[in-house]
Motif scaffolding. Structure first.
Motif, PDB file in Angstrom:
ATOM      1  N   ASP A  19       0.673  -1.263  -0.025  1.00 45.80           N
ATOM      2  CA  ASP A  19       0.183  -0.164  -0.003  1.00 45.80           C
ATOM      3  C   ASP A  19       0.856   1.250   0.012  1.00 45.80           C
ATOM      4  O   ASP A  19       0.677   2.273  -0.824  1.00 45.80           O
ATOM      5  N   PHE A  20       2.026   1.205   0.827  1.00 44.09           N
ATOM      6  CA  PHE A  20       2.888   2.481   0.894  1.00 44.09           C
ATOM      7  C   PHE A  20       3.477   2.662  -0.616  1.00 44.09           C
ATOM      8  O   PHE A  20       3.629   3.629  -1.227  1.00 44.09           O
ATOM      9  N   VAL A  21       3.862   1.807  -1.188  1.00 40.38           N
ATOM     10  CA  VAL A  21       4.375   1.629  -2.707  1.00 40.38           C
ATOM     11  C   VAL A  21       3.494   2.348  -3.584  1.00 40.38           C
ATOM     12  O   VAL A  21       3.838   3.276  -4.240  1.00 40.38           O
ATOM     13  N   LYS A  22       2.175   2.054  -3.484  1.00 38.91           N
ATOM     14  CA  LYS A  22       1.049   2.585  -4.128  1.00 38.91           C
ATOM     15  C   LYS A  22       0.899   4.020  -3.976  1.00 38.91           C
ATOM     16  O   LYS A  22       0.731   4.920  -4.808  1.00 38.91           O
ATOM     17  N   ILE A  23       0.798   4.145  -2.616  1.00 33.02           N
ATOM     18  CA  ILE A  23       0.457   5.512  -2.033  1.00 33.02           C
ATOM     19  C   ILE A  23       1.611   6.445  -2.856  1.00 33.02           C
ATOM     20  O   ILE A  23       1.507   7.506  -3.241  1.00 33.02           O
ATOM     21  N   ARG A  24       2.944   6.006  -2.643  1.00 33.69           N
ATOM     22  CA  ARG A  24       4.085   6.903  -3.014  1.00 33.69           C
ATOM     23  C   ARG A  24       3.891   7.137  -4.582  1.00 33.69           C
ATOM     24  O   ARG A  24       4.096   8.123  -5.081  1.00 33.69           O
ATOM     25  N   GLY A  25       3.496   6.135  -5.358  1.00 34.84           N
ATOM     26  CA  GLY A  25       3.383   6.130  -6.828  1.00 34.84           C
ATOM     27  C   GLY A  25       2.241   7.166  -7.217  1.00 34.84           C
ATOM     28  O   GLY A  25       2.463   8.094  -7.884  1.00 34.84           O
ATOM     29  N   PHE A  26       1.119   6.993  -6.482  1.00 37.75           N
ATOM     30  CA  PHE A  26      -0.062   7.873  -6.687  1.00 37.75           C
ATOM     31  C   PHE A  26       0.331   9.477  -6.494  1.00 37.75           C
ATOM     32  O   PHE A  26       0.059  10.228  -7.000  1.00 37.75           O
ATOM     33  N   LEU A  27       1.254   9.685  -5.369  1.00 32.68           N
ATOM     34  CA  LEU A  27       1.657  10.954  -4.887  1.00 32.68           C
ATOM     35  C   LEU A  27       2.393  11.618  -5.968  1.00 32.68           C
ATOM     36  O   LEU A  27       2.381  12.692  -6.312  1.00 32.68           O
ATOM     37  N   ASN A  28       3.457  10.621  -6.623  1.00 36.38           N
ATOM     38  CA  ASN A  28       4.403  11.322  -7.759  1.00 36.38           C
ATOM     39  C   ASN A  28       3.323  11.527  -8.786  1.00 36.38           C
ATOM     40  O   ASN A  28       3.732  12.463  -9.667  1.00 36.38           O
ATOM     41  N   ILE A  29       2.586  10.789  -9.122  1.00 35.29           N
ATOM     42  CA  ILE A  29       1.800  11.154 -10.349  1.00 35.29           C
ATOM     43  C   ILE A  29       0.766  12.493 -10.151  1.00 35.29           C
ATOM     44  O   ILE A  29       0.889  13.144 -11.054  1.00 35.29           O
ATOM     45  N   TYR A  30       0.586  12.503  -8.894  1.00 36.87           N
ATOM     46  CA  TYR A  30      -0.117  13.698  -8.385  1.00 36.87           C
ATOM     47  C   TYR A  30       0.743  14.872  -8.708  1.00 36.87           C
ATOM     48  O   TYR A  30       0.432  15.989  -9.347  1.00 36.87           O
ATOM     49  N   ARG A  31       1.818  14.950  -8.273  1.00 39.74           N
ATOM     50  CA  ARG A  31       2.805  16.143  -8.385  1.00 39.74           C
ATOM     51  C   ARG A  31       3.031  16.433  -9.774  1.00 39.74           C
ATOM     52  O   ARG A  31       3.231  17.458 -10.301  1.00 39.74           O
ATOM     53  N   MET A  32       3.529  15.433 -10.509  1.00 41.77           N
ATOM     54  CA  MET A  32       3.588  15.386 -11.934  1.00 41.77           C
ATOM     55  C   MET A  32       2.668  15.996 -12.696  1.00 41.77           C
ATOM     56  O   MET A  32       2.692  17.172 -13.649  1.00 41.77           O
ATOM     57  N   ALA A  33       1.386  15.245 -12.562  1.00 43.95           N
ATOM     58  CA  ALA A  33       0.216  16.101 -13.238  1.00 43.95           C
ATOM     59  C   ALA A  33      -0.064  17.631 -12.559  1.00 43.95           C
ATOM     60  O   ALA A  33      -0.535  18.406 -13.439  1.00 43.95           O
ATOM     61  N   GLN A  34       0.236  18.087 -11.233  1.00 46.66           N
ATOM     62  CA  GLN A  34       0.174  19.006 -10.828  1.00 46.66           C
ATOM     63  C   GLN A  34       1.129  20.421 -11.563  1.00 46.66           C
ATOM     64  O   GLN A  34       0.691  21.455 -12.161  1.00 46.66           O
ATOM     65  N   LYS A  35       2.147  19.834 -11.919  1.00 46.41           N
ATOM     66  CA  LYS A  35       3.238  20.569 -12.595  1.00 46.41           C
ATOM     67  C   LYS A  35       2.609  20.821 -14.041  1.00 46.41           C
ATOM     68  O   LYS A  35       2.694  22.090 -14.615  1.00 46.41           O
ATOM     69  N   ARG A  36       2.309  19.861 -14.773  1.00 45.42           N
ATOM     70  CA  ARG A  36       1.788  20.069 -16.047  1.00 45.42           C
ATOM     71  C   ARG A  36       0.560  20.869 -16.219  1.00 45.42           C
ATOM     72  O   ARG A  36       0.337  21.749 -16.914  1.00 45.42           O
ATOM     73  N   PHE A  37      -0.299  20.836 -15.135  1.00 45.44           N
ATOM     74  CA  PHE A  37      -1.343  21.741 -14.944  1.00 45.44           C
ATOM     75  C   PHE A  37      -1.019  22.981 -14.766  1.00 45.44           C
ATOM     76  O   PHE A  37      -1.725  24.020 -15.559  1.00 45.44           O
ATOM     77  N   GLU A  38      -0.170  23.197 -14.010  1.00 43.94           N
ATOM     78  CA  GLU A  38       0.209  24.761 -13.756  1.00 43.94           C
ATOM     79  C   GLU A  38       0.992  25.258 -15.041  1.00 43.94           C
ATOM     80  O   GLU A  38       0.662  26.465 -15.262  1.00 43.94           O
ATOM     81  N   SER A  39       1.767  24.482 -15.507  1.00 46.69           N
ATOM     82  CA  SER A  39       2.577  25.013 -16.704  1.00 46.69           C
ATOM     83  C   SER A  39       1.553  25.258 -18.071  1.00 46.69           C
ATOM     84  O   SER A  39       1.778  26.188 -18.614  1.00 46.69           O
ATOM     85  N   THR A  40       0.383  24.479 -17.971  1.00 50.92           N
ATOM     86  CA  THR A  40      -0.452  24.783 -19.138  1.00 50.92           C
ATOM     87  C   THR A  40      -1.213  25.959 -18.991  1.00 50.92           C
ATOM     88  O   THR A  40      -1.512  26.852 -19.847  1.00 50.92           O
ATOM     89  N   LEU A  41      -1.586  26.314 -17.825  1.00 53.82           N
ATOM     90  CA  LEU A  41      -2.578  27.189 -17.433  1.00 53.82           C
ATOM     91  C   LEU A  41      -1.930  28.534 -16.618  1.00 53.82           C
ATOM     92  O   LEU A  41      -2.411  29.465 -16.114  1.00 53.82           O
ATOM     93  N   PHE A  42      -0.572  28.346 -16.861  1.00 50.01           N
ATOM     94  CA  PHE A  42       0.377  29.788 -16.129  1.00 50.01           C
ATOM     95  C   PHE A  42      -0.149  31.247 -16.600  1.00 50.01           C
ATOM     96  O   PHE A  42      -0.106  32.175 -16.031  1.00 50.01           O
ATOM     97  N   LYS A  43      -0.381  31.262 -17.935  1.00 56.75           N
ATOM     98  CA  LYS A  43      -0.245  32.370 -18.665  1.00 56.75           C
ATOM     99  C   LYS A  43      -1.767  33.072 -18.102  1.00 56.75           C
ATOM    100  O   LYS A  43      -2.207  34.213 -18.202  1.00 56.75           O
ATOM    101  N   ASP A  44      -2.877  32.302 -17.901  1.00 59.65           N
ATOM    102  CA  ASP A  44      -4.063  32.758 -17.150  1.00 59.65           C
ATOM    103  C   ASP A  44      -4.158  33.056 -16.019  1.00 59.65           C
ATOM    104  O   ASP A  44      -4.453  32.216 -14.962  1.00 59.65           O
TER     105      ASP A  44
END
Length: 862
Positions: free
Chosen positions: A188-213
């Protein structure tokens, strides 16, 4: 048909702007319509994404609640789970999407038929995660179907946001399960760490996509900074770092609410994102609508304006078409007539830009002797004569092809039968609108006869009429053209006396004979050229001749001329003077002439010009003499002296001859021998004649003696002197005392004019004497025609009469002849008593000379 075509073309040209505007406007409308469809399609995709997003959000919540109930049947989440399921069914019922409704219904049916109690927690998690993943995959395909970059970025940002929500949802499910079971698996800890990394990566992409707005980005940042969201990630971090800590159990009761709130917050961000997209799409729809209205209005207005203008233009065009067509028809008719006139009067051909013949008229074919088929496709080299220099054609092509200018010139052409003709040729390049040569037209005129006549005229102009040899004009031309030149001038000695004694026809025979002798002697030498210049003067021009060889050649010619010459049974012995020069061509002829004059003066056979025999010294003396003459005329130092003429019977001084003298500045008396020639060259001669006449008339106006005044042929022929003499005869009325002595040594060309003068002055009682008779042009025929009263025997015969038997015979003949004509004779140059005795024995009537008196300013013996 031609007229209809013209009107149709004009109509098309007038309506062309309307057609262009209509096409452009239609293209813009199509573009706007396509944009409108894209916006509507994008809006539909956004609506689908919103519905699927809501569906995913409820599934994520249901997944968490279902896992918790599966772990703990006593959980208080049953009612909430039931509420979530009702929301899902209600959402599905109100959904407007068509393509994905089956998938959602299937998802609901599979979910409702799911027996949670019979499944493990992992199976429940996998079921929901699979369905959520399928729905998210659908959303991930939406950006690729959106054309607008900004809209595409919003949907792309949403996909990143959905990944963030799903990562938190899966983390919520795993930890919720762990809290309920109160045990944590390493997996479960391995999965959580994986989901947390996915979250952070998606967060960066989200912020870079709409940074100009900026506005939305600020809302997003502010939303994630809430305490409960921060606490959610703090719980995750704490559990991952302290899996066996007892405090973990205390977090179970707050975990679900914390993480659900975080997910709901992301859902709010998602809703805000969709709201922004919808507002943007609505603005685009509104802008698109106004664009369409504007273009339609522009199209309608433009169409009305252009139709109105087209009607006016078409009306004007149609009203003026008939006039244009009439003028065009007239112009075409005139053009055809001009072409016909050119074809009938000129030799015409056309070539393409490479010189290949494309057209020839009938006259071209006729004069060249070729048929049209034999000429077309060929170049003009087929008719070019080989005599024409290549440089001429090089210049021709340079002019018409490179400079694109017309060329005019004379070209010799070759006919098919081998004969030649000359053509005056005009060639003009024909250019297109860009100034490039497309063809050439040549118009020619046959000038063969003109060229032949020109050759004849040039030959006549360069040929002496008497001898048919080259003349002075040809000599000057050859001097200009040839190089390394030397020249000799030949002049027959004493030719004037021969011509006068034997007559002009006999003199012409002498000239022709001498010319033939010289030409036959040098004709085989290609470096020598012979000319007859004038009278008895000839020229020999040499090129590339050695100095000594040329001098020897001239000596041989002089010896040849001295050989006996028989003409009309008369044996003639001739001599000749020669002047030779080896100077540059600019001064060649003048210096040869100078050498000839020196040879004449020095009685030499020939003289070679050199600076030592230059006549410049003589010319300098002439200049000084000219100045003296001008000064003497100005100061009245030109005076008349008088020499008595004695009657040989009684030795009385019955007559006087008026003789001109010049008094020099030092008082010395200068003979006319030194200044009369200068006076003739400086146009002072007639002034001197008037002075002699005036002073003589004044001297003898009251004296009872005759006086004689010398007149040259120049004087007699000069109208001003003629009028002056008549005026003086009228004024003084002493014509019976006047004797006009005409110098016989000058050849009388205009004999009738002289005779008219004599007849006129004789009406005033004047008498005529022939001066210097016995030398020069002695011609007894003159004496008969001129009806002279006195014959003055030349002094050169009288002064040698006592020693020269021939002189004695000539003088006795003259005296006998004059007596038969009833003329009195006067002997000049009676210098001594011996001469005077012979003069008296010959019964000469009068004597004049130093034996009696020298010329004096005052009358001697009166």
């Amino acid at each position: 048909m031609h007229n209809l075509n013209l009107k149709s073309k004009l109509f098309v040209l007038s309506t062309l702007p309307m057609i262009v505007i209509f096409i452009l406007s239609t293209m813009i409308l199509v573009e706007i319509f396509n944009k409108k469809q894209n916006i509507e399609l994008t809006k539909k995709h956004i609506d689908n994404a919103v519905i699927i997003s809501k569906f995913v959000h409820l599934l994520q919540l249901e997944r968490g609640l279902s896992i918790e109930l599966a772990v703990d049947e006593k959980s208080d989440k049953k009612e909430r789970l039931t509420f979530v399921k009702q929301e899902l069914e209600e959402l599905l019922k109100n959904s407007t999407i068509d393509s994905n409704i089956t998938l959602l219904n299937q998802c609901i049916e599979e979910k409702n038929s799911l027996d949670v109690g019979s499944l493990t927690i992992n199976e429940i998690e996998e079921f929901y995660s699979l369905k959520i993943s399928m729905l998210l995959d659908i959303i991930n395909t939406i950006p690729n179907s959106i054309n607008n970059l900004q809209d595409r970025n919003y949907i792309q940002a949403y996909t990143h946001l959905a990944v963030m929500k799903e990562s938190l949802g899966k983390t919520r499910a795993i930890l919720n399960k762990s809290f309920v079971k109160k045990e944590f698996q390493d997996d479960d800890f391995v999965k959580i760490r994986g989901f947390l990394n996915i979250y952070r990566m998606a967060q960066k992409r989200f912020e870079s996509t709409l940074f100009k707005d900026r506005d939305f980005f600020y809302f997003y940042k502010k939303s994630l900074e809430e305490d409960r969201i921060k606490e959610t990630f703090e719980i995750i971090s704490f559990i991952l770092n302290n899996p066996n800590n007892t405090k973990v159990d205390n977090l179970s009761y707050v975990w679900f609410e914390k993480v659900t709130h975080a997910i709901d917050t992301l859902k709010k961000v998602e809703n805000e994102l969709f709201a922004n997209v919808k507002i943007l799409l609505e603005k685009k729809q509104e802008s698109n609508f106004y664009e369409m209205i504007l273009v339609l209005m522009f199209l309608i207005i433009s169409t009305v304006v252009i139709i109105f203008q087209a009607i006016i233009i078409i009306r004007e065009i149609l009203t003026s078409t008939n006039s244009l067509e009439s003028n065009l028809s007239k112009s075409t008719s005139l053009l055809e007539q001009y072409k016909s006139a050119v074809d009938e009067s000129a030799i015409v051909s056309k070539t393409d830009k490479d010189g290949i013949i494309t057209y020839v008229n009938e006259k071209f074919c006729k004069i060249n002797g070729y048929s049209e088929s034999e000429l077309l496709g060929k170049t003009h080299s087929v008719v070019n004569h080989p005599d024409m220099p290549k440089e001429l054609f090089a210049d021709l092509w340079q002019t018409i092809k490179c400079l694109k200018q017309p060329w005019i010139g004379e070209i010799k052409n070759l006919k098919k039968d081998g004969s030649a003709y000359w053509a005056k040729t005009f060639i003009k390049p024909i250019l297109d609108a860009n100034g490039s040569v497309i063809e050439f037209i040549a118009i020619r005129t046959d000038i063969t006869q003109i060229v032949k006549q020109k050759i004849i005229f040039e030959k006549i102009a360069q040929t002496d009429a008497l001898t048919n040899y080259a003349n002075r004009y040809k000599l000057n031309s050859d001097i200009d053209e040839k190089h390394n030149l030397s020249i000799a001038l030949f002049n027959i000695d004493g030719f004037r006396e021969l011509n006068d004694f034997y007559g002009h026809a006999f003199g012409d025979c002498i000239i022709k004979s001498v010319a033939d002798k010289i030409y036959n002697f040098i004709s085989k030498d290609e470096r020598l050229f012979f000319y007859r210049l004038q009278g008895d003067e000839f020229a020999l021009l040499a090129t590339e001749y050695e100095r000594d060889s040329f001098i020897y050649k001239c000596r041989d010619i002089l010896l040849l001329i001295k050989e006996d010459l028989t003409i009309e049974n008369e044996n003639i012995v001739l001599s000749c003077s020669c002047g030779i020069a080896f100077e540059d061509k600019t001064s060649l002829l003048p210096k040869a002439d100078m050498a000839l004059k020196i040879a004449k003066q020095e009685n030499s056979d020939f003289v070679v010009y050199s600076d030592s025999i230059n006549l410049n010294g003589k010319y300098e003396n002439n200049i000084k003499c000219t100045k003296k003459l001008a000064t003497a005329l100005q100061n009245k130092k030109i005076v008349t002296f008088y020499q008595p003429i004695v009657n040989n019977l009684d030795l009385k001084y019955e007559k006087y001859e008026s003789l001109i003298r010049m008094i020099d500045e030092d008082g010395s008396i200068i003979s006319p021998y030194f200044f009369l020639d200068i006076a003739k060259k400086t146009k002072k001669y007639f002034d001197i004649t008037k002075i002699v006449i005036a002073q003589s008339f004044e001297m003898f106006k009251d004296k009872d003696v005759e006086f004689s005044v010398n007149l040259s042929i120049m004087d007699v022929l000069e109208p001003k002197i003629h009028d002056y003499i008549l005026m003086m005869l009228e004024k003084y009325d002493i014509g019976s005392k006047v004797v006009f002595e005409i110098v016989e040594s000058e050849y009388i060309e205009n004999f009738q004019t002289v005779k008219n003068f004599i007849d006129e002055v004789k009406r005033y009682g004047c008498k005529i004497a022939i001066d210097d008779f016995g030398t020069g042009y002695s011609n007894f025929e003159y004496l008969i025609k001129l009806k002279a009263d006195y014959l003055k025997i030349d002094g050169s015969l009288i002064k040698n009469i006592d020693t020269d038997e021939n002189a004695f015979l000539v003088v006795s003949t003259i005296v006998e002849f004059s007596k038969k004509l009833g003329m009195k004779t006067i002997a000049e140059f009676v210098e001594n008593e011996a001469i005077f005795k012979i003069v008296k024995e010959l019964e000469i009537d009068y004597s004049q000379g130093y034996y009696f008196s020298a010329p004096r300013e005052k009358l001697v013996g009166y």
